[in-house]
Motif scaffolding. Structure first.
Motif, short mmCIF file in Angstrom:
data_model
loop_
_atom_site.label_atom_id
_atom_site.label_comp_id
_atom_site.label_asym_id
_atom_site.label_seq_id
_atom_site.Cartn_x
_atom_site.Cartn_y
_atom_site.Cartn_z
N GLN A 1 0.93 -1.03 -0.02
CA GLN A 1 -0.06 0.02 0.01
C GLN A 1 0.89 1.10 -0.14
N ARG A 2 0.46 2.19 -0.75
CA ARG A 2 0.96 3.73 -0.55
C ARG A 2 -0.23 4.49 -0.43
N ARG A 3 -0.02 5.48 0.45
CA ARG A 3 -1.15 6.31 0.80
C ARG A 3 -0.19 7.78 0.80
N TYR A 4 -1.14 8.75 0.30
CA TYR A 4 -0.73 10.06 0.02
C TYR A 4 -1.81 10.96 0.32
N HIS A 5 -1.35 12.25 0.58
CA HIS A 5 -1.97 13.43 0.74
C HIS A 5 -1.80 14.51 -0.66
N ILE A 6 -2.61 14.76 -1.45
CA ILE A 6 -2.09 15.45 -2.72
C ILE A 6 -2.85 16.76 -2.31
N HIS A 7 -1.96 17.91 -2.51
CA HIS A 7 -2.30 19.30 -2.11
C HIS A 7 -2.27 19.97 -3.38
N VAL A 8 -3.30 20.60 -3.93
CA VAL A 8 -3.39 21.31 -5.22
C VAL A 8 -3.56 22.55 -4.93
N ARG B 1 -8.71 31.82 -14.46
CA ARG B 1 -8.72 31.11 -13.40
C ARG B 1 -7.25 30.14 -13.00
N LYS B 2 -7.06 30.00 -11.83
CA LYS B 2 -6.17 29.03 -11.33
C LYS B 2 -6.92 28.21 -10.31
N ASP B 3 -7.95 27.32 -10.80
CA ASP B 3 -9.01 26.80 -10.18
C ASP B 3 -8.44 25.14 -9.60
N ALA B 4 -8.12 25.13 -8.26
CA ALA B 4 -7.74 24.05 -7.67
C ALA B 4 -8.64 22.87 -7.81
N MET B 5 -9.96 23.03 -7.80
CA MET B 5 -10.80 22.10 -8.11
C MET B 5 -10.84 21.46 -9.43
N ALA B 6 -10.59 22.36 -10.32
CA ALA B 6 -10.79 21.90 -11.69
C ALA B 6 -9.59 20.86 -11.85
N ALA B 7 -8.50 21.32 -11.48
CA ALA B 7 -7.16 20.47 -11.40
C ALA B 7 -7.22 19.22 -10.79
N CYS C 1 2.44 4.02 -9.04
CA CYS C 1 2.67 5.29 -8.44
C CYS C 1 3.49 6.39 -9.16
N SER C 2 4.60 5.96 -9.72
CA SER C 2 5.48 6.94 -10.33
C SER C 2 4.76 7.60 -11.39
N SER C 3 3.89 7.10 -12.36
CA SER C 3 3.22 7.39 -13.32
C SER C 3 2.01 8.33 -12.78
N VAL C 4 1.50 7.98 -11.66
CA VAL C 4 0.41 9.01 -11.13
C VAL C 4 1.01 10.17 -10.74
N LEU C 5 2.27 10.18 -10.28
CA LEU C 5 3.00 11.46 -9.60
C LEU C 5 3.26 12.34 -10.92
N THR C 6 3.80 11.56 -11.93
CA THR C 6 4.18 12.33 -12.97
C THR C 6 3.00 13.02 -13.60
N HIS C 7 1.85 12.26 -13.84
CA HIS C 7 0.90 12.88 -14.44
C HIS C 7 0.01 13.95 -13.46
N LEU C 8 0.11 13.82 -12.21
CA LEU C 8 -0.50 14.95 -11.34
C LEU C 8 0.39 16.27 -11.79
N GLU C 9 1.71 16.19 -11.69
CA GLU C 9 2.51 17.18 -11.94
C GLU C 9 2.27 17.84 -13.19
N GLU C 10 2.13 17.11 -14.26
CA GLU C 10 1.91 17.67 -15.52
C GLU C 10 0.58 18.43 -15.67
N ALA D 1 -1.05 19.44 -12.89
CA ALA D 1 -1.17 20.85 -12.05
C ALA D 1 -0.34 22.03 -13.19
N GLN D 2 0.66 21.76 -13.96
CA GLN D 2 1.08 22.93 -14.87
C GLN D 2 0.22 23.04 -15.90
N HIS D 3 -0.28 22.35 -16.40
CA HIS D 3 -1.41 22.80 -17.34
C HIS D 3 -2.63 23.72 -16.72
N TYR D 4 -3.03 23.61 -15.48
CA TYR D 4 -3.91 24.28 -14.88
C TYR D 4 -3.02 25.57 -14.19
#
Lengths: 414, 414
Positions: free
Chosen positions: B219-226, B241-247, B304-313, B315-318
């Motif tokens: 198991q891996r558990r994270y908190h993701i802050h946007v 907008r820099k809408d954290a909910m949309a991202a 997990c690695s692909s998730v973190l990469t995608h989340l970073e991308e 975030a940048q997009h938004y």
């Protein structure tokens, strides 16, 4: 048509001085302002404005809702009145400019015009409207709603504040609602003109000092309930899940993306709650808010309808149920096209950089605009911040706004 | 290799009777059970099990952590012990079966085998482990962790419950942690066998009475802050907008869809919070939980690695920022393949419908499994419900589980 009042001739600090003075009624520790309807700070502010009107030769009078007018009789006594102003109430710990600036701008414009040109042809009422924000009682536009007759039949006993005080009691304690003043409802209005801070940053982004509002958006607000099944996050395979959060995230993502298809449409999910809201349990229930705005009824209708259809389809796809409850539905209101055109001409003539735009926020002008020719003008809000002690408009823009209002009222009433 | 104990010969109600009896220690108003580590109800339950062991000829003894054993000496005295059982503690208002059924199943299997065949070749310890759930103190597997030496060096003064009581104080008040009992750490274990309720509904969906666990997920558990920017929902055009909910919604939607690409992967966002969480304000901040599980380390790492990469991308997009904080990282643990094979053979031989599977939840078996050959067996959970008074396994499946454990221990120890 133009006044001879050039920007250089007006005392530069007068606008700011009056704004700071008004902000002293209900000033908060961190430099904000709290003036809730019928509160002590509200009452002191209205009475101080009453005295200010009187001191400058305007005839002050309250109506029975607590709206305060400063009247200048026109030389053509048969004409209905030009009403101009904004609201005196604020949100809790709001800024100095929201509402207050509009009262100050109309007051200064009228007094300067009287000083330069004597009384107007048409009667002018500078108005300090009693309530717009809905911050104390769960009802908005209490001032303009009374003037336009929108609140005829509403019982102030039905609205209760957080302390358990009814709107009727608060009203009576402030001296209103007891028929000691004239009834608020009016039909003798030629037009309504309001100056307000933008509360967005379109003007700042476009380098403009004045916004001329063509229309105020319609709004729909919903709560979207998504109901699936809570389950163990480890022992429930993806294909067995009825994950309310997974469904809700696709819904929110779709709404946001879809709203980009129209330049003026805005859609916001600002509020979300999950149950049981635990890291290792699949969410059985998610509820989120949805706020959709546009200045054209057709676009609003079509978009809201397509959203609801899509949410239903998404819910089915995820094996969850969706329930949309609409709790706000306000139609778009157009400002008077003749006044809008004239305002833009005045800005152009006096080299004030102006921007025709739509208002995404509600204003008293939309209540008047349903019945009378109405014009709404904006000055920039730095970084778009409002409802906060950080609310700010630079002195130059405040002065340009007053000058614009002066020129505009001159063309309307002198 | 088979016992002569047929299902028809065992008293049908014995399993259920013992489960109901154990559930009476810490029974809650709505039929649930609360037995938190070292609490009064926990202590009463352990001492009652102590007496039960003694009454049936097992030699009972505690270790200094509060784990309780019921020993049957083997005739081949040099062999290390076969340890079998589960945990006595529960979550707050949990069910009757989680943990308790495993103790009952091992106890009944061993006593029935002794009755039929006399003492085993290998020493057997039926164990009532003191703690697995982590419901009172912020630490799990307190029992199995002590036996395997995982908690050597941990200071029980460092863990505090909601009432402000330290783990050390609670331990001492219950009579443990004072070196009056043998030290818990053991190396003389031949294998560990645990029976548990599934806590999912894979067995029910597949019409099987027993699950033979091949591995327990990592198991891996994270908190993701946007973090974006709060702004007015009406006056801020979509493009500004820099809408954290949309991202966040796009992130959650992507994670959920991506998890379907592997049959055994599960990904859950169960918790979400938005700030300021207001209908008419764009969310400036969203934090959500992320729980990812798989039984293969490689798959877990890659996903997990692909998730973190995608989340970073995303975030940048938004135009927002993203911060992932990992707060749990547990590696997958394989059960012993020889024991797994033997368990499946026993089920097949005795016509007990069985299903090889992975456990998506954590169990004491994963702590033992890191050091000793270990086998974990499941019985179905009706509707997959657990940690609730509604937790339920039908009598037939409870009996089949006990029978399976009996046949299995016979092949291991007799």
């Amino acid at each position: 048509m133009s006044t001879d009042l050039q920007a250089s001739e007006v005392p530069e600090s007068e606008t700011l001085r009056l704004i700071e003075w008004l902000a002293s009624f209900g000033e908060t520790e961190d430099g904000g302002t709290t003036r809730l309807l019928y509160s002590d700070s509200w009452l002191e502010a209205q009475h101080a404005v009453f005295d200010m009107f009187q001191n400058k030769g305007l005839t002050p009078f309250f109506d029975d809702a607590g709206n305060l007018y400063g009247r200048v009789e026109g030389t053509e006594q048969t004409s209905p009145a030009v009403v101009t102003g904004s609201h005196i109430d604020t949100v809790v710990n709001g800024g100095k400019y929201d509402g207050a600036y509009g009262i100050v701008a109309s007051f200064l414009a009228v007094t300067r015009l009287i000083e330069a040109y004597g009384p107007p042809k048409k009667t002018i009422d500078v108005v300090s409207l009693c309530e717009e924000e809905g911050s104390r009682f769960p009802i908005t536009f209490w001032g303009s709603g009374h003037i336009t007759g929108q609140y005829a039949g509403k019982d102030p006993k039905d609205y209760i504040d957080k302390e358990g005080v009814s709107l009727e009691t608060a009203m009576h304690e402030a001296g209103f609602g007891k028929k000691q003043y004239p009834a608020p409802h009016r039909t003798d209005i030629e037009c309504f003109v309001e100056m307000h801070i933008e509360q967005g940053h379109v003007l700042e982004q476009n380098g403009c000092s004045v916004g001329v509002v063509e229309g105020i958006v319609g709004q729909r607000r919903y709560h979207i309930h998504v109901t699936g099944e809570s389950n163990h996050a480890g022992t429930t395979p993806m294909t067995f899940r009825k994950d309310a959060m997974a469904a809700a995230s696709e819904m929110i993502h779709w709404i946001h993306r879809e709203a980009f298809k129209d330049d003026y449409l805005v859609a916001t999910v600002g509020q979300i709650e999950a149950r049981p809201n635990t890291t290792n349990v699949i969410a059985g229930h998610v509820v989120f808010s949805l706020d959709i705005r546009h200045h054209e009824q057709d676009v609003l209708d079509t978009f809201c309808s397509s959203v609801l259809t899509h949410l239903e389809e998404t819910a089915q796809h995820y094996g969850v149920s969706m329930q949309a409850s609409k709790w706000l539905d306000v139609s778009p209101v157009s400002m008077d096209s003749g006044l809008t055109r004239r305002a833009l001409e005045q800005c152009s003539m006096h080299s004030i950089p102006a921007h025709p735009m739509f208002s995404g926020a509600g204003h008293d002008a939309q209540v008047f605009g349903n019945l009378f020719p109405t014009s709404l003008l904006f000055v920039p809000s730095h970084n778009g911040i409002s409802h906060s002690p950080q609310e700010f408009t630079c002195r130059e823009d405040l002065e340009k706004g007053v000058r614009m209002m002066t020129e505009f009222l001159y063309t309307i009433a002198w």
